[in-house]
Design a protein around this motif. Sequence first.
Motif, PDB file in Angstrom:
ATOM      1  N   ASP A 195       0.839  -1.206   0.000  1.00  0.00           N
ATOM      2  CA  ASP A 195       0.000   0.000   0.000  1.00  0.00           C
ATOM      3  C   ASP A 195       0.870   1.250   0.000  1.00  0.00           C
ATOM      4  N   ASP A 225       0.513   4.012   1.626  1.00  0.00           N
ATOM      5  CA  ASP A 225       0.795   4.565   2.950  1.00  0.00           C
ATOM      6  C   ASP A 225       1.910   3.792   3.650  1.00  0.00           C
ATOM      7  N   ASN A 266       5.094   5.091   2.128  1.00  0.00           N
ATOM      8  CA  ASN A 266       5.420   6.395   2.716  1.00  0.00           C
ATOM      9  C   ASN A 266       6.001   6.242   4.120  1.00  0.00           C
ATOM     10  N   GLY A 267       5.466   5.297   4.902  1.00  0.00           N
ATOM     11  CA  GLY A 267       6.009   5.036   6.232  1.00  0.00           C
ATOM     12  C   GLY A 267       7.428   4.488   6.167  1.00  0.00           C
TER      13      GLY A 267
END
Length: 127
Positions: free
Chosen positions: A113, A115, A118-119
Motif C-alpha cells: 500500500d 501509505d 510512505n512510512g
Amino acid sequence: IDAGGSAMYESGEDYLEAILRLQLENGFVRSVDVANKLAVSRPSVSRAMGLLEKDGYIEFTLGNTIKLTEKGQLKAEDVYGRHKLLTLFLQKITGLSEEQCEENACRVEHQIDVDVVNGIKKWVEEN
C-alpha cells in the motif's frame, strides 16, 4: 496487462521497470533486451509490448526500439522507486545481501500500500 484501464498487473509493472532500467543502462531498449532481462520468451515480450503500447505506456521508435511515453515513464519511475526503497529498507533491517533483499523487494513492490511505502520512506530517511 492493464485491467480495464484501472490497476496495472504486476507483469506490466515488471516490463515497465525493465524498460526503464535498460534505458538507463544502455540508452536504448529492444524487445530482445527486455526478454533477456526478465528471462521470458520473445513472444511474451511481443504480446506485452503490444498491450503496453495500446494502453499508452510505450511507443516504438525508428529501428523498432522501445520508448516509454510520459505516462509510461511516470509509472516505471514509481515502480523502480518502490523497488529501490524496499531493497534499501530490507538491507537496513535484516543486514542481508543486496541480492537477497532485491529479490524480496521485487516480490513485495507490487502489493504494498502507498501509505506503507510512505512510512518506510520516512523510516529510511530517519535511520
